[in-house]
Design an enzyme around this catalytic site. Structure first.
Site, PDB file in Angstrom:
ATOM      1  N   HIS A  40     -43.940  23.900  23.580  1.00  0.00           N
ATOM      2  CA  HIS A  40     -44.197  24.667  25.817  1.00  0.00           C
ATOM      3  C   HIS A  40     -42.949  25.474  25.490  1.00  0.00           C
ATOM      4  O   HIS A  40     -41.715  25.631  24.817  1.00  0.00           O
ATOM      5  CB  HIS A  40     -44.049  23.331  25.837  1.00  0.00           C
ATOM      6  CG  HIS A  40     -42.441  22.472  26.018  1.00  0.00           C
ATOM      7  ND1 HIS A  40     -42.325  21.374  24.940  1.00  0.00           N
ATOM      8  CD2 HIS A  40     -41.537  23.396  26.655  1.00  0.00           C
ATOM      9  CE1 HIS A  40     -40.880  21.800  24.730  1.00  0.00           C
ATOM     10  NE2 HIS A  40     -40.204  22.285  25.906  1.00  0.00           N
ATOM     11  N   HIS A 122     -39.266  30.860  25.720  1.00  0.00           N
ATOM     12  CA  HIS A 122     -39.069  30.392  23.794  1.00  0.00           C
ATOM     13  C   HIS A 122     -39.756  29.268  23.676  1.00  0.00           C
ATOM     14  O   HIS A 122     -40.117  28.539  24.478  1.00  0.00           O
ATOM     15  CB  HIS A 122     -37.796  30.552  23.650  1.00  0.00           C
ATOM     16  CG  HIS A 122     -36.589  28.947  23.774  1.00  0.00           C
ATOM     17  ND1 HIS A 122     -35.869  29.472  24.613  1.00  0.00           N
ATOM     18  CD2 HIS A 122     -36.354  28.007  23.819  1.00  0.00           C
ATOM     19  CE1 HIS A 122     -35.791  27.899  25.932  1.00  0.00           C
ATOM     20  NE2 HIS A 122     -35.782  27.040  24.493  1.00  0.00           N
TER      21      HIS A 122
HETATM   22  O1  3AM Z   1     -37.225  24.087  26.148  1.00  0.00           O
HETATM   23  P1  3AM Z   1     -36.616  23.414  24.651  1.00  0.00           P
HETATM   24  O2  3AM Z   1     -37.411  22.474  24.045  1.00  0.00           O
HETATM   25  O3  3AM Z   1     -35.930  24.658  24.231  1.00  0.00           O
HETATM   26  O4  3AM Z   1     -33.139  21.433  25.416  1.00  0.00           O
HETATM   27  C1  3AM Z   1     -34.419  20.393  26.009  1.00  0.00           C
HETATM   28  C2  3AM Z   1     -35.546  20.892  26.370  1.00  0.00           C
HETATM   29  O5  3AM Z   1     -35.506  22.227  25.405  1.00  0.00           O
HETATM   30  C3  3AM Z   1     -34.187  21.164  27.127  1.00  0.00           C
HETATM   31  O6  3AM Z   1     -35.342  21.060  28.415  1.00  0.00           O
HETATM   32  C4  3AM Z   1     -36.626  21.188  27.592  1.00  0.00           C
HETATM   33  C5  3AM Z   1     -37.109  19.311  27.918  1.00  0.00           C
HETATM   34  O7  3AM Z   1     -36.427  18.547  27.651  1.00  0.00           O
HETATM   35  N1  3AM Z   1     -33.254  21.002  28.034  1.00  0.00           N
HETATM   36  C6  3AM Z   1     -32.572  19.287  28.010  1.00  0.00           C
HETATM   37  N2  3AM Z   1     -31.115  18.691  28.593  1.00  0.00           N
HETATM   38  C7  3AM Z   1     -31.025  20.025  29.522  1.00  0.00           C
HETATM   39  C8  3AM Z   1     -30.597  20.170  29.948  1.00  0.00           C
HETATM   40  N3  3AM Z   1     -29.175  19.615  30.932  1.00  0.00           N
HETATM   41  C9  3AM Z   1     -31.919  21.062  29.196  1.00  0.00           C
HETATM   42  N4  3AM Z   1     -32.484  22.820  29.431  1.00  0.00           N
HETATM   43  C10 3AM Z   1     -31.099  22.601  30.314  1.00  0.00           C
HETATM   44  N5  3AM Z   1     -30.192  21.433  30.782  1.00  0.00           N
END
Ligand code: 3AM
Length: 175
Positions: A40, A122
Site C-alpha cells: 500500500h 512509497h
Molecule cells: O506505509 P508504510 O509501511 O511505510 O510504518 C508504518 C506504515 O508505513 C507507518 O504507517 C504505516 C501503516 O502502519 N507508521 C507506523 N507508526 C507511525 C507513526 N507513529 C507511522 N507513520 C507515522 N508515524
C-alpha cells in the site's frame, strides 16, 4: 481502540504485479517481505483511535473531493533508520500531496496534528533490511498505479508483525 491509517490500496491485479515484479529485489535485500495483500501507500497515519474519533475521521474523509491520478512507481529506495526497502516515484503527481494536505487539514477538527515530516509516498516492500546498496538489482520497469480510492485501514499487530484490513473506501472523483 483501533490502530488506523489512510492509504491507497492496490486492486488485486496491480497488487500481484507489484509483488511479482519486486520479488527478486526483496529476496536480495535479505529483509522481511511485506505480504502481497499488505502492499500500500500510506497517505496519513492516525495511530490508536477510539470509535468516536474514528467516526470523526470518516466524516472528515467524506468532505474531500480528491482528484484521481496515476502514480508511476519507478524507483527503489532504502531508509536505513527504518531499515525499509521501498518503491517510489521520481515524479509525484500533484493530486497526491494535495490529497494528503487536504486530509490533514480536514482531520484537524478530530484533534490530529499533521505529521511534521515531509510526505514521501512509497510502497514498503521489505522491513528489517540490514543494508542496501542498490546494485546489482535494478529497479523494476515503471509500474503505473491509477489511484481511484482512498482507504481507511486498520493495522492489527500479531506476533508475525502487522497485518492490514481495509475498513472503508472513498472514491477519488474530483470536483
Ligand atoms: O506505509 P508504510 O509501511 O511505510 O510504518 C508504518 C506504515 O508505513 C507507518 O504507517 C504505516 C501503516 O502502519 N507508521 C507506523 N507508526 C507511525 C507513526 N507513529 C507511522 N507513520 C507515522 N508515524
Amino acid at each position: 481502540m483501533q490502530r488506523l491509517f489512510f492509504a491507497l490500496w492496490p486492486e488485486p491485479a496491480l497488487r500481484r504485479r507489484l509483488f511479482c515484479e519486486t520479488r527478486r529485489l526483496v529476496r536480495r535485500s535479505g529483509g522481511r517481505p511485506v505480504a502481497e495483500a499488505d502492499l500500500h501507500v500510506t497517505v496519513v497515519f492516525l495511530g490508536a483511535v477510539d470509535a468516536a474519533r474514528r467516526a470523526c475521521c470518516e466524516a472528515a474523509a467524506a468532505t474531500l473531493r480528491p482528484a484521481p491520478f496515476t502514480l508511476t512507481l519507478d524507483t527503489v529506495g532504502y531508509w536505513p533508520r527504518a531499515r525499509a526497502l521501498w518503491l517510489g516515484a521520481t515524479q509525484v503527481p500533484e493530486p497526491l500531496p494535495a490529497l494528503a494536505r487536504s486530509l490533514n487539514e480536514a482531520l484537524a477538527v478530530c484533534g490530529f496534528t499533521p505529521e511534521p515530516r515531509p510526505f514521501r509516498p512509497h510502497v514498503t516492500l521489505a522491513r528489517k533490511v540490514a543494508q542496501w546498496k542498490g546494485a546489482p538489482a535494478p529497479a523494476p520497469a515503471p509500474i503505473p498505479w491509477p489511484a481511484e480510492t482512498l482507504c481507511l485501514v486498520e493495522s492489527v499487530t500479531d506476533p508475525a508483525g502487522a497485518r492490514y484490513r481495509v475498513l472503508r473506501r472513498w472514491p477519488l472523483a474530483g470536483g
